[in-house]
Design a protein around this motif. Sequence first.
Motif, PDB file in Angstrom:
ATOM      1  N   GLN A  63       0.880  -0.872   0.153  1.00  0.00           N
ATOM      2  CA  GLN A  63      -0.108  -0.242   0.199  1.00  0.00           C
ATOM      3  C   GLN A  63       0.796   1.355  -0.131  1.00  0.00           C
ATOM      4  O   GLN A  63       1.284   1.492   0.899  1.00  0.00           O
ATOM      5  N   ALA A  64       0.642   2.219  -1.337  1.00  0.00           N
ATOM      6  CA  ALA A  64       1.982   2.812  -1.073  1.00  0.00           C
ATOM      7  C   ALA A  64       1.375   4.550  -1.300  1.00  0.00           C
ATOM      8  O   ALA A  64      -0.151   4.448  -0.591  1.00  0.00           O
ATOM      9  N   GLN A  65       1.553   5.166  -0.270  1.00  0.00           N
ATOM     10  CA  GLN A  65       1.114   6.247  -0.610  1.00  0.00           C
ATOM     11  C   GLN A  65       0.539   7.010  -1.848  1.00  0.00           C
ATOM     12  O   GLN A  65      -0.605   8.298  -1.936  1.00  0.00           O
ATOM     13  N   MET A  66       1.647   7.099  -2.614  1.00  0.00           N
ATOM     14  CA  MET A  66       0.667   8.185  -3.758  1.00  0.00           C
ATOM     15  C   MET A  66       1.996   6.615  -5.260  1.00  0.00           C
ATOM     16  O   MET A  66       2.673   6.232  -4.909  1.00  0.00           O
ATOM     17  N   PHE A  67       0.740   7.360  -6.415  1.00  0.00           N
ATOM     18  CA  PHE A  67       0.963   6.444  -7.337  1.00  0.00           C
ATOM     19  C   PHE A  67       1.289   6.861  -8.764  1.00  0.00           C
ATOM     20  O   PHE A  67       0.436   7.926  -8.671  1.00  0.00           O
ATOM     21  N   VAL A  68       2.375   7.203  -8.733  1.00  0.00           N
ATOM     22  CA  VAL A  68       2.903   8.023 -10.709  1.00  0.00           C
ATOM     23  C   VAL A  68       2.712   7.209 -11.771  1.00  0.00           C
ATOM     24  O   VAL A  68       3.989   5.941 -11.269  1.00  0.00           O
ATOM     25  N   MET A  79      -3.917  -0.093 -11.115  1.00  0.00           N
ATOM     26  CA  MET A  79      -2.195   0.041 -10.221  1.00  0.00           C
ATOM     27  C   MET A  79      -2.690   1.520  -8.753  1.00  0.00           C
ATOM     28  O   MET A  79      -2.062   0.519  -7.778  1.00  0.00           O
ATOM     29  N   ALA A  80      -3.662   1.932  -9.490  1.00  0.00           N
ATOM     30  CA  ALA A  80      -4.035   2.616  -8.443  1.00  0.00           C
ATOM     31  C   ALA A  80      -4.621   3.352  -6.584  1.00  0.00           C
ATOM     32  O   ALA A  80      -4.809   3.229  -6.410  1.00  0.00           O
ATOM     33  N   GLN A  81      -5.660   0.772  -7.230  1.00  0.00           N
ATOM     34  CA  GLN A  81      -5.915   1.103  -5.617  1.00  0.00           C
ATOM     35  C   GLN A  81      -4.582   0.024  -5.009  1.00  0.00           C
ATOM     36  O   GLN A  81      -5.695  -0.501  -4.173  1.00  0.00           O
ATOM     37  N   LEU A  82      -4.264   0.097  -5.262  1.00  0.00           N
ATOM     38  CA  LEU A  82      -2.416   0.490  -3.672  1.00  0.00           C
ATOM     39  C   LEU A  82      -1.477   1.312  -4.006  1.00  0.00           C
ATOM     40  O   LEU A  82      -1.090   1.139  -2.750  1.00  0.00           O
ATOM     41  N   ALA A  83      -2.162   2.249  -3.938  1.00  0.00           N
ATOM     42  CA  ALA A  83      -2.354   3.785  -3.635  1.00  0.00           C
ATOM     43  C   ALA A  83      -3.052   4.803  -2.334  1.00  0.00           C
ATOM     44  O   ALA A  83      -4.334   3.863  -3.254  1.00  0.00           O
ATOM     45  N   GLY A  85      -3.677   7.754  -3.274  1.00  0.00           N
ATOM     46  CA  GLY A  85      -3.567   8.488  -4.645  1.00  0.00           C
ATOM     47  C   GLY A  85      -2.899   8.377  -5.239  1.00  0.00           C
ATOM     48  O   GLY A  85      -2.109   7.834  -5.455  1.00  0.00           O
ATOM     49  N   ALA A  86      -3.264   8.803  -6.519  1.00  0.00           N
ATOM     50  CA  ALA A  86      -2.299   8.795  -7.865  1.00  0.00           C
ATOM     51  C   ALA A  86      -2.648   9.983  -8.687  1.00  0.00           C
ATOM     52  O   ALA A  86      -3.003  10.810  -8.813  1.00  0.00           O
ATOM     53  N   GLN A  87      -1.103  10.439  -9.349  1.00  0.00           N
ATOM     54  CA  GLN A  87       0.070  11.690 -10.410  1.00  0.00           C
ATOM     55  C   GLN A  87      -0.276  11.360 -11.367  1.00  0.00           C
ATOM     56  O   GLN A  87       0.549  10.405 -11.475  1.00  0.00           O
ATOM     57  N   ARG A  88      -0.685  12.123 -12.069  1.00  0.00           N
ATOM     58  CA  ARG A  88      -0.515  12.098 -13.611  1.00  0.00           C
ATOM     59  C   ARG A  88       0.665  12.389 -14.134  1.00  0.00           C
ATOM     60  O   ARG A  88       1.072  14.011 -13.261  1.00  0.00           O
ATOM     61  N   MET A 179      -3.883  15.868 -11.348  1.00  0.00           N
ATOM     62  CA  MET A 179      -2.863  16.743 -11.767  1.00  0.00           C
ATOM     63  C   MET A 179      -2.524  17.737 -11.025  1.00  0.00           C
ATOM     64  O   MET A 179      -0.820  17.551 -11.002  1.00  0.00           O
ATOM     65  N   PHE A 180      -3.025  17.294  -9.439  1.00  0.00           N
ATOM     66  CA  PHE A 180      -2.119  17.921  -8.637  1.00  0.00           C
ATOM     67  C   PHE A 180      -2.003  17.145  -7.581  1.00  0.00           C
ATOM     68  O   PHE A 180      -1.920  17.846  -6.184  1.00  0.00           O
ATOM     69  N   ARG A 181      -2.278  16.207  -7.413  1.00  0.00           N
ATOM     70  CA  ARG A 181      -2.315  15.104  -6.523  1.00  0.00           C
ATOM     71  C   ARG A 181      -0.950  15.672  -5.952  1.00  0.00           C
ATOM     72  O   ARG A 181      -0.841  15.162  -4.171  1.00  0.00           O
ATOM     73  N   TRP A 182       0.395  15.412  -6.493  1.00  0.00           N
ATOM     74  CA  TRP A 182       1.379  15.767  -5.805  1.00  0.00           C
ATOM     75  C   TRP A 182       1.324  16.464  -4.294  1.00  0.00           C
ATOM     76  O   TRP A 182       2.315  16.846  -3.640  1.00  0.00           O
ATOM     77  N   LEU A 183       0.849  17.680  -5.073  1.00  0.00           N
ATOM     78  CA  LEU A 183       1.172  19.191  -4.367  1.00  0.00           C
ATOM     79  C   LEU A 183      -0.219  18.641  -2.646  1.00  0.00           C
ATOM     80  O   LEU A 183      -0.061  19.128  -2.410  1.00  0.00           O
ATOM     81  N   GLU A 184      -1.086  18.109  -3.582  1.00  0.00           N
ATOM     82  CA  GLU A 184      -2.474  17.848  -2.849  1.00  0.00           C
ATOM     83  C   GLU A 184      -1.704  17.094  -1.477  1.00  0.00           C
ATOM     84  O   GLU A 184      -1.900  17.067   0.205  1.00  0.00           O
ATOM     85  N   PHE A 185      -0.855  16.274  -2.032  1.00  0.00           N
ATOM     86  CA  PHE A 185      -0.237  15.497  -0.802  1.00  0.00           C
ATOM     87  C   PHE A 185       1.168  16.015   0.107  1.00  0.00           C
ATOM     88  O   PHE A 185       1.000  15.276   1.352  1.00  0.00           O
ATOM     89  N   TRP A 186       1.577  16.739  -0.658  1.00  0.00           N
ATOM     90  CA  TRP A 186       2.166  17.121   0.399  1.00  0.00           C
ATOM     91  C   TRP A 186       1.903  18.661   1.310  1.00  0.00           C
ATOM     92  O   TRP A 186       2.359  18.331   2.151  1.00  0.00           O
ATOM     93  N   LEU A 187       0.656  19.038   1.198  1.00  0.00           N
ATOM     94  CA  LEU A 187       0.140  19.219   1.553  1.00  0.00           C
ATOM     95  C   LEU A 187      -0.639  18.738   3.257  1.00  0.00           C
ATOM     96  O   LEU A 187      -0.808  19.382   3.891  1.00  0.00           O
TER      97      LEU A 187
END
Length: 266
Positions: A63-68, A79-83, A85-88, A179-187
Amino acid sequence: MADGTGFKRRPDQAKGLNNRGEVRVVVGLTKERKWVGYGVWSEEGWSQIAAQLRGSGPQPALQAQMFVSDGERGLAEQMAQLANGAQRCRWHLLEELKYILHHDGVRVKEQRQPLNDLAAVLAIELPEGAFEPVGAEQKEAVRQQIAAAQKPLEELIERLRAKQYRQAAGYLAAAKARMFRWLEFWLETGLVSPSTTSWLERLMRELGRRIKKIGFGWTDQGAAQMARILLRRVTDAQEWAEYWKKRLRLEGRVLFRFRGARTVTA
């Protein structure tokens, strides 16, 4: 992250195999910024790979925190079911839009404006010192940037629809949520997640050089084995060197002495 690359496979009519094979690779990045390999497959699709990584228990084994991902069809969905959140991949968002605009019949000159508009939307960056704890003011600034990017993104999608560029408009509409999941994850967590698949892309190019340019006529098993060797060498060079040191029994018991040299004339 996950990606695949094709190779020329050894056909087998009895097994119904043509000459088009594909190697699929899954890697991860730890909180300590260390890359690890989760596995290599050459005969399974993304749904089968996701099922293997998930395991048979009630909770996913991985179970990852983020899938890119790069947006390959079916890849993110499986694959996103294993994370959480998912980022394009931001780089692929632009490259794929260029490709889709071409299929919508848009000339190269007319592609520039929508590509520039999307690049402006994706231009948000984390503040300096993002790897260290940052204050509420900096976080609020990033939240405002994400919110401000939504309107020009929607306007771009509507312009594409108005011009009958249906594939391009549908592509951006589907990608918008990731599109912005990586930023939301950091927040949310304060952890910096990759926003592109550049590291994995470099690995796959190196793998492609080995199985496409150096060799061909691979079996599925042979191509997968070559990918596993490369993955181990790249993600843990020290362990790889130690393995061969033990395998070849290199124990440093041989001593060489250079005694000199002389010239011999005919």
